[in-house]
Design an enzyme around this catalytic site. Structure first.
Site, PDB file in Angstrom:
ATOM      1  N   THR A 122       0.718  -1.262  -0.023  1.00  0.00           N
ATOM      2  CA  THR A 122       0.080   0.007   0.015  1.00  0.00           C
ATOM      3  C   THR A 122       0.928   1.268  -0.013  1.00  0.00           C
ATOM      4  O   THR A 122       0.220   2.295   0.173  1.00  0.00           O
ATOM      5  CB  THR A 122      -0.849  -0.038   1.187  1.00  0.00           C
ATOM      6  OG1 THR A 122      -0.112  -0.152   2.453  1.00  0.00           O
ATOM      7  CG2 THR A 122      -1.796  -1.027   1.128  1.00  0.00           C
ATOM      8  N   ALA A 145       6.367   5.842   9.045  1.00  0.00           N
ATOM      9  CA  ALA A 145       4.997   5.433   8.520  1.00  0.00           C
ATOM     10  C   ALA A 145       5.275   5.878   6.944  1.00  0.00           C
ATOM     11  O   ALA A 145       6.103   6.475   6.520  1.00  0.00           O
ATOM     12  CB  ALA A 145       3.818   6.427   9.380  1.00  0.00           C
ATOM     13  N   LYS A 146       3.969   5.368   6.259  1.00  0.00           N
ATOM     14  CA  LYS A 146       4.157   5.690   4.694  1.00  0.00           C
ATOM     15  C   LYS A 146       4.160   7.187   4.509  1.00  0.00           C
ATOM     16  O   LYS A 146       4.697   7.546   3.330  1.00  0.00           O
ATOM     17  CB  LYS A 146       3.133   4.738   4.294  1.00  0.00           C
ATOM     18  CG  LYS A 146       3.407   3.422   4.261  1.00  0.00           C
ATOM     19  CD  LYS A 146       2.397   2.245   3.937  1.00  0.00           C
ATOM     20  CE  LYS A 146       2.873   0.924   3.742  1.00  0.00           C
ATOM     21  NZ  LYS A 146       2.199  -0.143   3.936  1.00  0.00           N
ATOM     22  N   ARG A 147       3.766   7.868   5.194  1.00  0.00           N
ATOM     23  CA  ARG A 147       3.882   9.322   4.931  1.00  0.00           C
ATOM     24  C   ARG A 147       5.261   9.817   4.965  1.00  0.00           C
ATOM     25  O   ARG A 147       5.713  10.885   4.264  1.00  0.00           O
ATOM     26  CB  ARG A 147       2.839  10.423   5.778  1.00  0.00           C
ATOM     27  CG  ARG A 147       3.647  10.289   7.403  1.00  0.00           C
ATOM     28  CD  ARG A 147       2.748  10.885   8.220  1.00  0.00           C
ATOM     29  NE  ARG A 147       3.263  10.602   9.540  1.00  0.00           N
ATOM     30  CZ  ARG A 147       2.976   9.692  10.268  1.00  0.00           C
ATOM     31  NH1 ARG A 147       1.850   9.073  10.222  1.00  0.00           N
ATOM     32  NH2 ARG A 147       3.682   9.541  11.798  1.00  0.00           N
ATOM     33  N   ASP A 148       6.370   9.274   5.509  1.00  0.00           N
ATOM     34  CA  ASP A 148       7.644   9.724   5.509  1.00  0.00           C
ATOM     35  C   ASP A 148       8.209   9.508   4.300  1.00  0.00           C
ATOM     36  O   ASP A 148       8.973   8.543   4.081  1.00  0.00           O
ATOM     37  CB  ASP A 148       8.302   9.408   6.902  1.00  0.00           C
ATOM     38  CG  ASP A 148       7.895   9.477   8.136  1.00  0.00           C
ATOM     39  OD1 ASP A 148       7.453  10.506   8.196  1.00  0.00           O
ATOM     40  OD2 ASP A 148       7.765   8.655   8.847  1.00  0.00           O
TER      41      ASP A 148
END
Ligand code: GLU
Length: 289
Positions: free
Chosen positions: A12, A251-254
């Site tokens: 994802t 997290a994937k936002r980084d």
């Protein structure tokens, strides 16, 4: 006995430093010769999974120097296995259809004086557990979307006392009761994280499950499912989560801390492996980025 371990990401987003850390721990847990390290793609959430991220998982892990035993298991290709497990639980009277929407559940919780919170959030108030067999059959025949939930009280009564072996901690008493009637098949997917991960670890003969400590609590549910379905229980070794300089988990936002970006920025896998083997070096590495 030789160990079988696995790394089980969901495609994802791009893998970040936390994933790399977890993957290296999983690969090491397979031990040397005779051990097997597996890669599993947890792609049951088809709305959020993307082929480009799955390709990147393989590329990033190979770049990191990891090799795994093929074939890679992709959960979306094994829905029949999950269906079979659900059939067996249904035959034992341990699951029931739940027609509630999120809104229904919120409203029902709002009406009750005590609304217990479990490790996954508010505990399902049990609305659909009380439906008669006729009402269930009628609503299913009418095509109403439904999830399948575990009847937790009955499941615990069936399984009796359970424990699992946690690395460096010893035996842990499993108690899934605080989760309430967990979803085992979602309205949009004929399985759930809890069911798929537990069945796959058995089918792939995994002997040691390594994963972040954020999934420690979920193991209570996994151990229960193993007992209900007659599956093997691996040893578990939950590891601390890697954190950034401000103490936040990756997290994937980084975006900048994905392996994809670090690789593009010219970082080498050797240095990264060194840092991940010694996370005390991480703040200095991050500050220099
Ligand atoms: N697929 C899960 C994740 O990406 C990990 C599952 C597990 O290791 O049990 O967080």
């Amino acid at each position: 006995m030789s160990s079988v371990s696995r790394f089980a990401p969901s495609p994802t987003g791009y893998l970040h430093l936390g994933h790399a850390y977890s993957a290296l721990i999983a690969a090491a847990a397979a031990g040397g010769s005779g051990g097997r390290f597996l890669l599993r793609i947890e792609d049951i959430d088809q709305g959020r999974c993307r082929p480009q991220f799955e390709d990147a998982i393989r590329e990033d892990l190979a770049w990191l120097g990891l090799t795994w035993q093929e074939p890679v298991r992709r959960q979306s290709e094994h829905l029949a296995d999950y269906r079979g497990a659900l059939d067996s639980l249904r035959a034992d009277g341990l699951i029931y259809p739940c027609f509630c929407t999120r809104g229904d559940i919120r409203a029902e919780i709002g009406r009750s004086a005590a609304a217990p919170h479990g490790p996954d959030g508010p505990v399902y108030p049990g609305t659909c557990r009380a439906l008669s067999a006729e009402a269930r059959a009628e609503r299913i025949a009418a095509g109403e979307a439904h999830a399948l939930r575990l009847d937790m009280a009955r499941a615990i009564e069936t399984s009796g006392n359970l424990t699992w072996r946690e690395h460096e901690q010893g035996d842990i008493a499993a108690d899934a009761a605080p989760f309430g009637d967990v979803v085992l098949a979602r309205k949009d997917t004929p399985t759930s994280y809890h069911l798929a991960v537990t069945l796959d670890d058995h089918l792939q003969a995994v002997t040691v499950v390594t994963r972040g400590e954020d999934l420690f609590e979920a193991t209570h549910v996994h151990r229960l499912l193993q007992a209900l379905l007659g599956l093997d229980t691996p040893e578990y070794a939950h590891h601390a989560l890697l954190r950034d300089a401000s103490g936040r988990r990756f997290a994937k936002r980084d975006h900048a801390l994905t392996l994809h970006e670090l690789r593009a920025a010219g970082h080498g896998p050797e240095r990264l492996r060194e840092i991940l083997a010694e996370p005390a070096q991480l703040p200095a590495f991050l500050a220099a980025l």
